[in-house]
Design a protein around this motif. Structure first.
Motif, PDB file in Angstrom:
ATOM      1  N   GLN A  25       0.865  -1.175   0.000  1.00  0.00           N
ATOM      2  CA  GLN A  25       0.000   0.000   0.000  1.00  0.00           C
ATOM      3  C   GLN A  25       0.905   1.229   0.000  1.00  0.00           C
ATOM      4  O   GLN A  25       2.045   1.181   0.469  1.00  0.00           O
ATOM      5  CB  GLN A  25      -0.868   0.019   1.262  1.00  0.00           C
ATOM      6  CG  GLN A  25      -1.763  -1.190   1.425  1.00  0.00           C
ATOM      7  CD  GLN A  25      -2.973  -1.097   0.532  1.00  0.00           C
ATOM      8  OE1 GLN A  25      -3.709  -0.123   0.577  1.00  0.00           O
ATOM      9  NE2 GLN A  25      -3.176  -2.107  -0.290  1.00  0.00           N
ATOM     10  N   HIS A  52      -3.299   5.889  -0.073  1.00  0.00           N
ATOM     11  CA  HIS A  52      -3.919   6.540   1.089  1.00  0.00           C
ATOM     12  C   HIS A  52      -3.312   7.923   1.262  1.00  0.00           C
ATOM     13  O   HIS A  52      -2.088   8.062   1.329  1.00  0.00           O
ATOM     14  CB  HIS A  52      -3.699   5.697   2.345  1.00  0.00           C
ATOM     15  CG  HIS A  52      -4.103   4.274   2.146  1.00  0.00           C
ATOM     16  ND1 HIS A  52      -5.415   3.862   2.217  1.00  0.00           N
ATOM     17  CD2 HIS A  52      -3.373   3.182   1.811  1.00  0.00           C
ATOM     18  CE1 HIS A  52      -5.475   2.566   1.974  1.00  0.00           C
ATOM     19  NE2 HIS A  52      -4.257   2.130   1.714  1.00  0.00           N
ATOM     20  N   ALA A  99      -6.035   8.629  -6.273  1.00  0.00           N
ATOM     21  CA  ALA A  99      -6.283   7.912  -5.022  1.00  0.00           C
ATOM     22  C   ALA A  99      -7.732   7.448  -4.925  1.00  0.00           C
ATOM     23  O   ALA A  99      -8.013   6.384  -4.369  1.00  0.00           O
ATOM     24  CB  ALA A  99      -5.931   8.797  -3.830  1.00  0.00           C
ATOM     25  N   SER A 100      -8.651   8.215  -5.482  1.00  0.00           N
ATOM     26  CA  SER A 100     -10.070   7.832  -5.421  1.00  0.00           C
ATOM     27  C   SER A 100     -10.371   6.614  -6.300  1.00  0.00           C
ATOM     28  O   SER A 100     -11.354   5.919  -6.063  1.00  0.00           O
ATOM     29  CB  SER A 100     -10.966   9.007  -5.822  1.00  0.00           C
ATOM     30  OG  SER A 100     -10.864   9.268  -7.206  1.00  0.00           O
ATOM     31  N   ARG A 101      -9.518   6.353  -7.281  1.00  0.00           N
ATOM     32  CA  ARG A 101      -9.705   5.201  -8.169  1.00  0.00           C
ATOM     33  C   ARG A 101      -8.984   3.949  -7.687  1.00  0.00           C
ATOM     34  O   ARG A 101      -9.150   2.882  -8.251  1.00  0.00           O
ATOM     35  CB  ARG A 101      -9.187   5.531  -9.570  1.00  0.00           C
ATOM     36  CG  ARG A 101      -9.985   6.573 -10.313  1.00  0.00           C
ATOM     37  CD  ARG A 101      -9.528   6.705 -11.753  1.00  0.00           C
ATOM     38  NE  ARG A 101      -8.135   7.079 -11.888  1.00  0.00           N
ATOM     39  CZ  ARG A 101      -7.681   8.333 -12.013  1.00  0.00           C
ATOM     40  NH1 ARG A 101      -8.533   9.343 -11.998  1.00  0.00           N
ATOM     41  NH2 ARG A 101      -6.399   8.589 -12.157  1.00  0.00           N
ATOM     42  N   ARG A 102      -8.156   4.085  -6.671  1.00  0.00           N
ATOM     43  CA  ARG A 102      -7.310   2.968  -6.237  1.00  0.00           C
ATOM     44  C   ARG A 102      -7.515   2.649  -4.767  1.00  0.00           C
ATOM     45  O   ARG A 102      -7.710   3.542  -3.954  1.00  0.00           O
ATOM     46  CB  ARG A 102      -5.837   3.318  -6.483  1.00  0.00           C
ATOM     47  CG  ARG A 102      -5.522   3.469  -7.950  1.00  0.00           C
ATOM     48  CD  ARG A 102      -4.129   3.936  -8.212  1.00  0.00           C
ATOM     49  NE  ARG A 102      -3.085   3.131  -7.572  1.00  0.00           N
ATOM     50  CZ  ARG A 102      -1.796   3.337  -7.777  1.00  0.00           C
ATOM     51  NH1 ARG A 102      -1.385   4.301  -8.586  1.00  0.00           N
ATOM     52  NH2 ARG A 102      -0.907   2.581  -7.166  1.00  0.00           N
ATOM     53  N   ASP A 103      -7.414   1.369  -4.450  1.00  0.00           N
ATOM     54  CA  ASP A 103      -7.521   0.934  -3.056  1.00  0.00           C
ATOM     55  C   ASP A 103      -6.174   0.906  -2.348  1.00  0.00           C
ATOM     56  O   ASP A 103      -6.129   0.720  -1.130  1.00  0.00           O
ATOM     57  CB  ASP A 103      -8.134  -0.467  -2.984  1.00  0.00           C
ATOM     58  CG  ASP A 103      -9.581  -0.498  -3.432  1.00  0.00           C
ATOM     59  OD1 ASP A 103     -10.257   0.536  -3.310  1.00  0.00           O
ATOM     60  OD2 ASP A 103     -10.020  -1.553  -3.912  1.00  0.00           O
ATOM     61  N   ASP A 104      -5.088   1.069  -3.097  1.00  0.00           N
ATOM     62  CA  ASP A 104      -3.757   0.938  -2.503  1.00  0.00           C
ATOM     63  C   ASP A 104      -3.074   2.280  -2.245  1.00  0.00           C
ATOM     64  O   ASP A 104      -1.907   2.320  -1.881  1.00  0.00           O
ATOM     65  CB  ASP A 104      -2.853   0.062  -3.390  1.00  0.00           C
ATOM     66  CG  ASP A 104      -2.584   0.673  -4.755  1.00  0.00           C
ATOM     67  OD1 ASP A 104      -3.394   1.505  -5.222  1.00  0.00           O
ATOM     68  OD2 ASP A 104      -1.558   0.314  -5.372  1.00  0.00           O
TER      69      ASP A 104
END
Length: 91
Positions: free
Chosen positions: A57, A81, A74-79
């Motif tokens: 992450q 933060h 960042a809004s398109r990805r889960d990795d």
């Protein structure tokens, strides 16, 4: 900053990197350039057979906020933060 998986040891046969992060205290908002730098570091680590970055992450800490390109990515990805002072210290 590098955080190892809790079950990993730097002296072990295989080191799993859980988090790659960067914190800067600058007047400029953090941007996609900062994320790409972290990803490049991750790719360099991937080339070392002992290091596992498959589930890494990315965390970017900022005093001055985040540029629109980084917020969008960042809004398109889960990795990815993004953390600011309110996230660290509360309101």
């Amino acid at each position: 900053m590098v955080m190892l998986d809790p079950d990993s040891s730097p002296r072990g046969d295989r080191v799993r990197i859980r988090l790659l992060g960067e914190a800067k205290c600058t007047a400029e908002p953090r941007s996609g350039h900062d994320l790409r730098r972290l990803e490049k570091i991750g790719e360099r680590m991937r080339s070392i057979s002992k290091i596992d970055v498959s589930a890494t992450q990315y965390a970017i800490f900022s005093e001055s906020g985040f540029a629109a390109d980084l917020i969008a990515e960042a809004s398109r990805r889960d990795d990815v933060h993004l953390l600011d002072l309110d996230d660290l210290y509360g309101d």
